[in-house]
Scaffold this active site. Structure first.
Site, PDB file in Angstrom:
ATOM      1  N   ASP A  46       0.833  -1.201   0.000  1.00  0.00           N
ATOM      2  CA  ASP A  46       0.000   0.000   0.000  1.00  0.00           C
ATOM      3  C   ASP A  46       0.871   1.256   0.000  1.00  0.00           C
ATOM      4  O   ASP A  46       0.858   2.046   0.947  1.00  0.00           O
ATOM      5  CB  ASP A  46      -0.931  -0.032   1.231  1.00  0.00           C
ATOM      6  CG  ASP A  46      -2.094   0.944   1.081  1.00  0.00           C
ATOM      7  OD1 ASP A  46      -2.262   1.501  -0.025  1.00  0.00           O
ATOM      8  OD2 ASP A  46      -2.814   1.154   2.077  1.00  0.00           O
TER       9      ASP A  46
HETATM   10 MG   LIG Z   1      -2.231   3.297   5.969  1.00  0.00          MG
END
Ligand SMILES: [Mg+2]
Ligand SMILES: Nc1ncnc2c1ncn2[C@@H]1O[C@H](COP(=O)(O)OP(=O)(O)O)[C@@H](O)[C@H]1O
Length: 266
Positions: A46
Site C-alpha cells: 500500500d
Molecule cells: Mg495506511
C-alpha cells in the site's frame, strides 16, 4: 507496536526548518522502493504518502533523518523473471529504445502494440511523445495539462480497460513507481527527477548484470574462453552504464555547485 511518530514527506516547513535536505529524502525514498522492487525483499502493498513519514535523527549525520514506513499488513514477492524484464523495460525507456520498450512491455504486462503508447505514458507519467525522446527531464505544466486533458477526452476509459487486464503485481509496481515520482515532485527537489532516474537505472543495470552472470555460471566455468569473453562483455556493458551514471552524478553536483541552469535531457 511501538509508537513511531513522524511528519509527512510534503511537510516542507518541517524538513527545511530541521535542515533535512529534500533531495536526500527523495533519493532515500527512491532507494527504499527500488530495493523492494529489484532486491530480494518483498514489496509493500500500500505505497502511498500517508504510509510514509520522516523524522529528524539527531544521532546520525548522513543522512540526518529516518524514513518511517507504516502499514505492514500485506507484502508481495516479485518473481526474478518479472524483476529482470521490468529492469530491461526501464533501461529501454531510459535509452529511448522503442523496440525494446515494446518487447519488454509485452513480457512484463502482455501489452500489445496498440496499447503500448498508453502504457508508456502510464509508467512514466509522461506524454508518449516525450517517452520516445527523454523521460529524464522535468514535466512541464503544459505537458501535465495535456495529459489531464487527454484523460478527460476518453483516454481514461481506455486506461481503465488496459489496467483491468494487467496482472495485479504490475499494478502494484506501477503504483509504487507513481508514488516515488509524486513524492519527488512534491518535495520540489533541486535536481528534479534526474537523480531518481539514475538510482532506478543503477538498480536496473545491476539486475541485468546479475542475470548475465547467472547465465554464464550455468554454462560452466567462468574461465572457459567463450564464457570469459561473455563475462568481459557483460562486465564492460555494466561498467559503461556505471561510468555514464557517475559522470552524470558528478556533473549534477558540479552544476549545483556552480548553480548552472537546469538541463533538459541526458
Ligand atoms: Mg495506511
Ligand atoms: N507505529 C506507529 N506509530 C505512529 N503512528 C502510526 C503507527 N502506525 C500507524 N500510525 C499512524 O496511523 C496511520 C494509520 O495507520 P495504518 O497502519 O496506515 O492503517 P490503515 O490501514 O488504516 O491505513 C498511519 O498513516 C500513521 O500516521
Amino acid at each position: 507496536m511501538e509508537n513511531v511518530p513522524g511528519h509527512r514527506t510534503d511537510d516542507l516547513e518541517y524538513l527545511d526548518s530541521n535542515g533535512i535536505d529534500r533531495d536526500e529524502v527523495s533519493s532515500a525514498l527512491a532507494r527504499i522502493f527500488n530495493e523492494m522492487i529489484f532486491g530480494d525483499t518483498p514489496l509493500h502493498c500500500d505505497p502511498h504518502g500517508g504510509n510514509i513519514a520522516i523524522r529528524k535523527n539527531d544521532v546520525r549525520r548522513e543522512p540526518n533523518f529516518d524514513i518511517i514506513l507504516y502499514d505492514h499488513g500485506l507484502y508481495r514477492d516479485i518473481t526474478k523473471q518479472l524483476r529482470r524484464d521490468y529492469a530491461k523495460l526501464w533501461l529501454a525507456v531510459i535509452d529511448a529504445d522503442e523496440k525494446n520498450m515494446r518487447k519488454y512491455a509485452y513480457n512484463v504486462a502482455r501489452i500489445t502494440d496498440d496499447q503500448f503508447p498508453l502504457f508508456a505514458s502510464a509508467i512514466t507519467g509522461r506524454d508518449y511523445r516525450a517517452v520516445t525522446k527523454s523521460v529524464v527531464s522535468t514535466r512541464s505544466d503544459e505537458e501535465k495539462e495535456e495529459i489531464s486533458g487527454a484523460l478527460g477526452e476518453g483516454m481514461l476509459q481506455q486506461l481503465v480497460q488496459m489496467l483491468g487486464k494487467v496482472p495485479p503485481i504490475i499494478l502494484l509496481i506501477l503504483k509504487t513507481n507513481d508514488l516515488t515520482r509524486s513524492l519527488d515532485e512534491n518535495l520540489h527537489t533541486r535536481d528534479g527527477p534526474v537523480r531518481n532516474f539514475m538510482i532506478l537505472a543503477r538498480y536496473c543495470s545491476k539486475t541485468v548484470f546479475e542475470e548475465q552472470m547467472e547465465t554464464i555460471a550455468q554454462t560452466g566455468s567462468k574461465l572457459w574462453p567463450c564464457n570469459l569473453f561473455r563475462l568481459i562483455a557483460a562486465w564492460s556493458s555494466f561498467m559503461r552504464v556505471e561510468l555514464k551514471l557517475s559522470l552524470y552524478e558528478h556533473y549534477i553536483s558540479f552544476r549545483r555547485f556552480a548553480s548552472l541552469s537546469p538541463i533538459a535531457s541526458i
